[in-house]
Every structure is written in structure tokens, then in C-alpha cells.
Design a protein around this motif. Structure first.
Motif, mmCIF file in Angstrom:
data_model
loop_
_atom_site.group_PDB
_atom_site.id
_atom_site.type_symbol
_atom_site.label_atom_id
_atom_site.label_comp_id
_atom_site.label_asym_id
_atom_site.label_seq_id
_atom_site.Cartn_x
_atom_site.Cartn_y
_atom_site.Cartn_z
ATOM 1 N N PRO A 86 0.814 -1.224 0.000
ATOM 2 C CA PRO A 86 0.000 0.000 0.000
ATOM 3 C C PRO A 86 0.852 1.280 0.000
ATOM 4 C CG PRO A 86 -0.779 -1.514 1.694
ATOM 5 C CD PRO A 86 0.493 -2.088 1.136
ATOM 6 N N PHE A 87 2.013 1.216 0.625
ATOM 7 C CA PHE A 87 2.887 2.395 0.666
ATOM 8 C C PHE A 87 3.608 2.579 -0.665
ATOM 9 C CE2 PHE A 87 2.054 1.086 4.932
ATOM 10 C CZ PHE A 87 1.627 2.285 5.484
ATOM 11 N N TYR A 88 3.943 1.454 -1.303
ATOM 12 C CA TYR A 88 4.499 1.524 -2.649
ATOM 13 C C TYR A 88 3.464 2.149 -3.586
ATOM 14 C CZ TYR A 88 6.296 0.255 -7.201
ATOM 15 O OH TYR A 88 6.731 0.316 -8.493
ATOM 16 N N ASP A 89 2.212 1.705 -3.465
ATOM 17 C CA ASP A 89 1.146 2.238 -4.312
ATOM 18 C C ASP A 89 0.970 3.743 -4.102
ATOM 19 O OD1 ASP A 89 0.762 -0.320 -5.306
ATOM 20 O OD2 ASP A 89 -1.021 -0.713 -4.070
ATOM 21 N N LEU A 90 1.016 4.183 -2.844
ATOM 22 C CA LEU A 90 0.926 5.619 -2.559
ATOM 23 C C LEU A 90 2.103 6.369 -3.187
ATOM 24 C CD1 LEU A 90 -0.272 5.751 1.143
ATOM 25 C CD2 LEU A 90 -1.305 6.993 -0.767
ATOM 26 N N GLY A 91 3.296 5.857 -2.975
ATOM 27 C CA GLY A 91 4.483 6.503 -3.531
ATOM 28 C C GLY A 91 4.432 6.575 -5.042
ATOM 29 N N HIS A 92 4.045 5.474 -5.659
ATOM 30 C CA HIS A 92 3.947 5.420 -7.125
ATOM 31 C C HIS A 92 2.879 6.400 -7.628
ATOM 32 C CE1 HIS A 92 4.758 3.621 -10.982
ATOM 33 N NE2 HIS A 92 3.456 3.474 -11.181
ATOM 34 N N HIS A 93 1.772 6.484 -6.905
ATOM 35 C CA HIS A 93 0.712 7.434 -7.252
ATOM 36 C C HIS A 93 1.252 8.867 -7.271
ATOM 37 C CE1 HIS A 93 -3.050 9.671 -7.138
ATOM 38 N NE2 HIS A 93 -2.596 10.280 -6.069
ATOM 39 N N PHE A 94 2.004 9.216 -6.248
ATOM 40 C CA PHE A 94 2.517 10.588 -6.172
ATOM 41 C C PHE A 94 3.632 10.847 -7.190
ATOM 42 C CE2 PHE A 94 0.288 10.500 -2.072
ATOM 43 C CZ PHE A 94 -0.492 11.623 -2.267
ATOM 44 N N ILE A 95 4.393 9.819 -7.538
ATOM 45 C CA ILE A 95 5.371 9.986 -8.621
ATOM 46 C C ILE A 95 4.632 10.268 -9.932
ATOM 47 C CG2 ILE A 95 6.958 8.699 -10.123
ATOM 48 C CD1 ILE A 95 8.303 7.642 -7.627
ATOM 49 N N ASN A 96 3.586 9.511 -10.190
ATOM 50 C CA ASN A 96 2.801 9.729 -11.411
ATOM 51 C C ASN A 96 2.152 11.110 -11.445
ATOM 52 O OD1 ASN A 96 3.424 7.273 -12.533
ATOM 53 N ND2 ASN A 96 1.578 6.259 -11.784
ATOM 54 N N ALA A 97 1.888 11.667 -10.267
ATOM 55 C CA ALA A 97 1.294 13.004 -10.173
ATOM 56 C C ALA A 97 2.374 14.090 -10.120
ATOM 57 C CB ALA A 97 0.404 13.086 -8.941
ATOM 58 N N ASP A 98 3.631 13.706 -10.323
ATOM 59 C CA ASP A 98 4.777 14.626 -10.242
ATOM 60 C C ASP A 98 4.896 15.311 -8.880
ATOM 61 O OD1 ASP A 98 5.564 14.033 -12.845
ATOM 62 O OD2 ASP A 98 4.366 15.656 -13.701
ATOM 63 N N ASN A 99 4.421 14.634 -7.844
ATOM 64 C CA ASN A 99 4.548 15.156 -6.482
ATOM 65 C C ASN A 99 5.574 14.279 -5.757
ATOM 66 O OD1 ASN A 99 4.281 16.126 -3.884
ATOM 67 N ND2 ASN A 99 2.055 16.181 -3.927
ATOM 68 N N TYR A 100 6.820 14.484 -6.127
ATOM 69 C CA TYR A 100 7.915 13.645 -5.630
ATOM 70 C C TYR A 100 8.144 13.817 -4.132
ATOM 71 C CZ TYR A 100 8.614 13.158 -10.605
ATOM 72 O OH TYR A 100 8.415 12.906 -11.927
ATOM 73 N N ARG A 101 7.899 15.008 -3.649
ATOM 74 C CA ARG A 101 8.078 15.259 -2.218
ATOM 75 C C ARG A 101 7.164 14.354 -1.397
ATOM 76 N NH1 ARG A 101 6.475 20.482 1.252
ATOM 77 N NH2 ARG A 101 7.699 19.979 3.090
ATOM 78 N N MET A 102 5.913 14.190 -1.853
ATOM 79 C CA MET A 102 4.985 13.314 -1.140
ATOM 80 C C MET A 102 5.312 11.845 -1.369
ATOM 81 S SD MET A 102 2.584 14.235 0.928
ATOM 82 C CE MET A 102 1.176 13.162 0.830
ATOM 83 N N ALA A 103 5.896 11.516 -2.495
ATOM 84 C CA ALA A 103 6.222 10.118 -2.780
ATOM 85 C C ALA A 103 7.293 9.590 -1.833
ATOM 86 C CB ALA A 103 6.689 9.982 -4.232
ATOM 87 N N ILE A 104 8.240 10.432 -1.470
ATOM 88 C CA ILE A 104 9.407 9.978 -0.710
ATOM 89 C C ILE A 104 9.066 9.302 0.616
ATOM 90 C CG2 ILE A 104 11.487 10.793 0.502
ATOM 91 C CD1 ILE A 104 11.962 12.641 -1.956
ATOM 92 N N PRO A 105 8.264 9.915 1.508
ATOM 93 C CA PRO A 105 8.030 9.225 2.789
ATOM 94 C C PRO A 105 7.322 7.882 2.637
ATOM 95 C CG PRO A 105 6.668 11.206 2.627
ATOM 96 C CD PRO A 105 7.607 11.219 1.465
ATOM 97 N N PHE A 106 6.427 7.780 1.661
ATOM 98 C CA PHE A 106 5.719 6.508 1.468
ATOM 99 C C PHE A 106 6.648 5.447 0.893
ATOM 100 C CE2 PHE A 106 2.316 9.775 0.941
ATOM 101 C CZ PHE A 106 1.777 9.591 2.202
#
Length: 144
Positions: A86-106
Motif C-alpha cells: 500500500p505504501f508503494y502504491d501511494l508513492g507510485h501514485h505521487f510519482i505519477n502526479a509529479d509530487n515527488y516530495r509526497m512520494a518519498i516518505p511513502f
């Protein structure tokens, strides 16, 4: 009893370095300023991705904003908090949204839970590089 307690049940809230940001985000939510609440939650997640009340607040906030698919990602993380996926999915979601800052903690949490999965490490290295920290990404990949 506050809204998140009604939905998810009362929880003992341990001391977290994210509590200040969480409290401010909760206040904004209670005042109906959902966009501001979400913005403040970003800081809380970056400070402490293990603080579960922030996930609960994210679900409520995203649902108020009509972002049901994104809210589902956070619900999945709450439901399966010790699984890397689930955390990988969150991180991947934020990478796809170009929100890398949010992707990092997940992705960091996912990497720990996955016991250093190369796939997760690659995604995290991409997020670090996009945040102008390529040396951090390279160092991570060398360790894996």
C-alpha cells in the motif's frame, strides 16, 4: 469524540514529531478548509510517515474533496499498515502526479517493509533525483 475517531475508532496517539502539523491540519479540516488541511498533512507525512492519525485525516479530507480513488490508497495503507505494497502504491501514485516530495516518505516506509526491494529502491531513487538529490538516490541503490 472527533470525526476521525468516529470513523476509525479511538486510538492512543503516541508522541510524534508530526503532531504539530497534524493538529494544524485537523484544525483546518474542522474549519472546512480542506485544501489547507491537505497541504499541512504533507508536512506531517514528510516528518513522520508512521503516524497513523494523519492517514485517517487524509482519507476524510480527500473524500470531502471528492478524490475517492486517492482516499482509497490511504485507506489501504491504514488497513494493511505493515505491508509494503500500500505504501508503494501511494508513492507510485505521487510519482505519477509529479509530487515527488509526497512520494518519498511513502516509498521510504515501503522500502523498510519490503526489506530493501530493488523495485521500491528504484522508485525512491527516481523521487530523490526529481527532488534534486541524485546523490541520495545513487547511494541508496549502491546499498541495495
Amino acid at each position: 469524540m472527533d470525526t476521525s475517531d468516529k470513523v476509525f475508532g479511538k486510538k492512543d496517539k503516541y508522541e510524534s514529531p508530526a503532531i504539530k502539523n497534524y493538529t494544524a491540519a485537523k484544525k483546518a479540516f474542522d474549519e472546512g478548509d480542506y485544501s489547507e488541511s491537505l497541504r499541512l498533512q504533507t508536512f506531517a507525512f514528510c516528518i513522520d510517515p508512521d503516524f497513523t492519525p494523519t492517514y485517517e485525516l487524509a482519507v476524510l479530507t480527500l473524500e470531502k474533496l471528492g478524490a475517492h480513488d486517492e482516499a482509497s490508497l490511504f485507506k489501504n495503507a491504514i488497513t494493511d499498515f505493515n505491508n509494503y505494497k500500500p505504501f508503494y502504491d501511494l508513492g507510485h501514485h505521487f510519482i505519477n502526479a509529479d509530487n515527488y516530495r509526497m512520494a518519498i516518505p511513502f516509498l521510504q516506509r515501503s522500502l523498510i517493509l519490503s526489506r530493501n526491494s530493488l523495485g521500491v529502491a528504484m522508485e525512491l531513487a527516481i523521487a530523490y533525483t526529481a527532488q534534486f538529490q541524485p546523490e541520495k538516490g545513487m547511494e541508496l541503490l549502491k546499498r541495495i
